[in-house]
Write a protein that holds these residues in place. Structure first.
Motif, PDB file in Angstrom:
ATOM      1  N   THR A 208      -3.572  -8.910 -26.588  1.00 15.71           N
ATOM      2  CA  THR A 208      -4.852  -8.246 -26.983  1.00 15.71           C
ATOM      3  C   THR A 208      -6.095  -8.444 -26.693  1.00 15.71           C
ATOM      4  N   PHE A 209      -5.725  -9.639 -24.971  1.00 18.22           N
ATOM      5  CA  PHE A 209      -7.017 -10.319 -24.521  1.00 18.22           C
ATOM      6  C   PHE A 209      -7.084  -8.663 -23.277  1.00 18.22           C
ATOM      7  N   PRO A 210      -8.526  -9.214 -23.122  1.00 15.80           N
ATOM      8  CA  PRO A 210      -8.483  -8.657 -21.687  1.00 15.80           C
ATOM      9  C   PRO A 210      -8.577  -9.623 -20.741  1.00 15.80           C
ATOM     10  N   ASP A 211      -7.674  -8.915 -19.702  1.00 16.52           N
ATOM     11  CA  ASP A 211      -7.297 -10.377 -18.649  1.00 16.52           C
ATOM     12  C   ASP A 211      -8.299 -10.863 -17.960  1.00 16.52           C
ATOM     13  N   GLU A 212      -9.610 -11.159 -18.083  1.00 20.74           N
ATOM     14  CA  GLU A 212     -10.411 -12.249 -17.452  1.00 20.74           C
ATOM     15  C   GLU A 212     -10.508 -12.954 -18.643  1.00 20.74           C
TER      16      GLU A 212
ATOM     17  N   LEU B 149      -6.114 -19.758 -19.362  1.00 21.15           N
ATOM     18  CA  LEU B 149      -5.245 -20.454 -18.115  1.00 21.15           C
ATOM     19  C   LEU B 149      -5.356 -21.378 -17.230  1.00 21.15           C
ATOM     20  N   ARG B 150      -6.615 -20.795 -16.373  1.00 17.05           N
ATOM     21  CA  ARG B 150      -7.135 -22.064 -15.338  1.00 17.05           C
ATOM     22  C   ARG B 150      -7.390 -22.682 -16.260  1.00 17.05           C
ATOM     23  N   ALA B 151      -8.464 -22.794 -17.867  1.00 14.76           N
ATOM     24  CA  ALA B 151      -8.266 -23.900 -17.960  1.00 14.76           C
ATOM     25  C   ALA B 151      -6.988 -24.933 -18.566  1.00 14.76           C
ATOM     26  N   LEU B 152      -5.851 -24.490 -18.994  1.00 12.43           N
ATOM     27  CA  LEU B 152      -5.483 -24.959 -18.960  1.00 12.43           C
ATOM     28  C   LEU B 152      -4.791 -25.750 -17.814  1.00 12.43           C
ATOM     29  N   ALA B 153      -4.603 -25.192 -16.574  1.00 14.45           N
ATOM     30  CA  ALA B 153      -3.890 -25.954 -15.550  1.00 14.45           C
ATOM     31  C   ALA B 153      -4.580 -26.498 -14.809  1.00 14.45           C
ATOM     32  N   SER B 154      -5.966 -26.431 -15.715  1.00 16.26           N
ATOM     33  CA  SER B 154      -7.107 -27.815 -14.570  1.00 16.26           C
ATOM     34  C   SER B 154      -7.208 -28.728 -15.282  1.00 16.26           C
ATOM     35  N   SER B 155      -6.650 -28.994 -16.680  1.00 23.89           N
ATOM     36  CA  SER B 155      -6.339 -30.031 -17.333  1.00 23.89           C
ATOM     37  C   SER B 155      -4.788 -30.841 -17.944  1.00 23.89           C
TER      38      SER B 155
ATOM     39  N   ARG C 285       2.776  -7.357 -19.071  1.00 24.65           N
ATOM     40  CA  ARG C 285       3.216  -7.431 -17.662  1.00 24.65           C
ATOM     41  C   ARG C 285       1.745  -7.703 -17.079  1.00 24.65           C
ATOM     42  N   ARG C 286       0.858  -7.620 -17.725  1.00 24.70           N
ATOM     43  CA  ARG C 286      -0.667  -8.386 -16.938  1.00 24.70           C
ATOM     44  C   ARG C 286      -0.711  -9.732 -17.297  1.00 24.70           C
ATOM     45  N   VAL C 287      -0.468 -10.189 -18.893  1.00 32.98           N
ATOM     46  CA  VAL C 287       0.506 -11.506 -18.998  1.00 32.98           C
ATOM     47  C   VAL C 287       0.640 -12.020 -17.962  1.00 32.98           C
ATOM     48  N   LEU C 288       1.891 -11.742 -17.811  1.00 26.25           N
ATOM     49  CA  LEU C 288       3.183 -11.896 -16.926  1.00 26.25           C
ATOM     50  C   LEU C 288       3.079 -12.727 -15.633  1.00 26.25           C
ATOM     51  N   ALA C 289       1.951 -11.628 -14.954  1.00 28.52           N
ATOM     52  CA  ALA C 289       1.519 -11.756 -13.621  1.00 28.52           C
ATOM     53  C   ALA C 289       0.268 -13.473 -13.997  1.00 28.52           C
ATOM     54  N   ALA C 290      -0.921 -13.115 -14.547  1.00 26.67           N
ATOM     55  CA  ALA C 290      -0.979 -14.099 -14.940  1.00 26.67           C
ATOM     56  C   ALA C 290      -0.530 -15.607 -15.386  1.00 26.67           C
ATOM     57  N   LEU C 291       0.156 -15.126 -15.632  1.00 31.15           N
ATOM     58  CA  LEU C 291       1.307 -16.686 -15.930  1.00 31.15           C
ATOM     59  C   LEU C 291       1.982 -17.335 -14.685  1.00 31.15           C
ATOM     60  N   ASN C 292       2.126 -16.294 -13.831  1.00 31.94           N
ATOM     61  CA  ASN C 292       3.146 -16.322 -12.304  1.00 31.94           C
ATOM     62  C   ASN C 292       2.261 -17.330 -11.172  1.00 31.94           C
ATOM     63  N   ASP C 293       1.064 -16.204 -11.615  1.00 33.08           N
ATOM     64  CA  ASP C 293      -0.443 -17.521 -10.301  1.00 33.08           C
ATOM     65  C   ASP C 293      -0.516 -18.365 -10.725  1.00 33.08           C
ATOM     66  N   THR C 294      -0.610 -18.784 -12.106  1.00 33.45           N
ATOM     67  CA  THR C 294      -1.249 -20.481 -12.804  1.00 33.45           C
ATOM     68  C   THR C 294      -0.044 -21.508 -12.522  1.00 33.45           C
ATOM     69  N   PHE C 295       1.111 -20.737 -12.874  1.00 34.45           N
ATOM     70  CA  PHE C 295       2.437 -21.360 -13.010  1.00 34.45           C
ATOM     71  C   PHE C 295       3.384 -21.997 -11.999  1.00 34.45           C
ATOM     72  N   GLU C 296       3.978 -22.685 -11.279  1.00 36.09           N
ATOM     73  CA  GLU C 296       4.920 -22.321 -10.008  1.00 36.09           C
ATOM     74  C   GLU C 296       5.968 -21.541 -10.455  1.00 36.09           C
ATOM     75  N   THR C 297       6.998 -22.111 -11.867  1.00 30.67           N
ATOM     76  CA  THR C 297       7.772 -21.542 -12.830  1.00 30.67           C
ATOM     77  C   THR C 297       8.168 -21.042 -13.520  1.00 30.67           C
ATOM     78  N   VAL C 298       8.064 -19.984 -14.289  1.00 31.94           N
ATOM     79  CA  VAL C 298       7.821 -19.222 -16.100  1.00 31.94           C
ATOM     80  C   VAL C 298       9.677 -18.659 -16.305  1.00 31.94           C
ATOM     81  N   GLU C 299       9.363 -19.059 -16.891  1.00 32.87           N
ATOM     82  CA  GLU C 299      11.366 -18.837 -17.020  1.00 32.87           C
ATOM     83  C   GLU C 299      11.432 -18.111 -18.936  1.00 32.87           C
ATOM     84  N   PRO C 300      11.623 -17.132 -18.874  1.00 33.60           N
ATOM     85  CA  PRO C 300      11.874 -16.562 -20.695  1.00 33.60           C
ATOM     86  C   PRO C 300      13.142 -16.954 -21.483  1.00 33.60           C
ATOM     87  N   SER C 301      13.194 -17.307 -22.822  1.00 30.69           N
ATOM     88  CA  SER C 301      14.473 -17.401 -23.394  1.00 30.69           C
ATOM     89  C   SER C 301      14.668 -16.200 -23.919  1.00 30.69           C
TER      90      SER C 301
END
Length: 199
Positions: free
Chosen positions: A123-127, A133-139, A161-177
């Protein structure tokens, strides 16, 4: 947990469906899976984003077993009050998840070992997604872990798909259950590790 928490959850959803994001609280099966990667030893610093009525909070606290520190960030003051009432010693912040760095600094807390999220990302805009996610990564610590939920109904849609792209840009590994069918609606838990420092 108080017996009226389910009714309160539905009321908050009806009042602000985009902010709450789901008509029912997260099931025990999903809650347990979200909390699973929290370190089993030491005194981890854990952040929960969007705890709502505390369905996942309960499993995080079980996992911690009295160790470490849990900071619950909830933007809805009604949910925040419910959390504080049900868990009097819980550190609850009525705030935006994107303000994580300030919340940690204000409390004199260090780097975060695990972040657990039930935020309604689609429900969030991409920005907004990327700002959080930037706040998380820096903390987070270099070996920190992030878990979040999405639903089978949303997983193939463009917003996720936009959220998943942002996750992959923020973390080196992203895996679903695997799909967790004991949830309404059925859900996937995504586990992300090794936050990137420049995103």
């Amino acid at each position: 947990m108080q017996s009226n928490s389910g009714a309160a959850f539905i009321q908050r959803f009806l009042k602000n469906p985009a902010q709450v994001g789901a008509i029912a609280a997260t099931s025990p099966a999903v809650s347990r899976r979200l909390a699973e990667p929290i370190p089993e030893t030491g005194d981890p610093l854990v952040v929960e984003l969007g705890p709502g009525n505390g369905a996942v909070t309960e499993w995080i606290l079980r996992r911690l077993g009295g160790r470490g520190h849990l900071l619950a960030i909830e933007i809805d003051p009604v949910f925040a009050e419910m959390l504080q009432r049900n868990y009097p010693t819980l550190d609850v912040a009525v705030a935006d998840a994107g303000d994580l760095a300030k919340l940690l600094a204000d409390r004199g807390l260090g780097t975060v070992d695990a972040v657990v999220s039930a935020l309604p990302w689609t429900t969030f805009p991409d920005e907004q997604t990327r700002r959080i996610l930037r706040a998380l990564a820096s903390s987070m610590s270099p070996d920190g872990v992030f878990t979040t939920i999405t639903y089978t109904t949303a997983r193939m849609m463009p917003p996720w798909r936009r959220v998943l792209a942002a996750l992959n840009d923020t973390f080196e590994t992203v895996e679903p259950s695997r799909a967790i069918w004991a949830n309404l609606p059925p859900a996937f838990v995504y586990e992300a590790r090794r936050p990137r420092r420049t995103v």
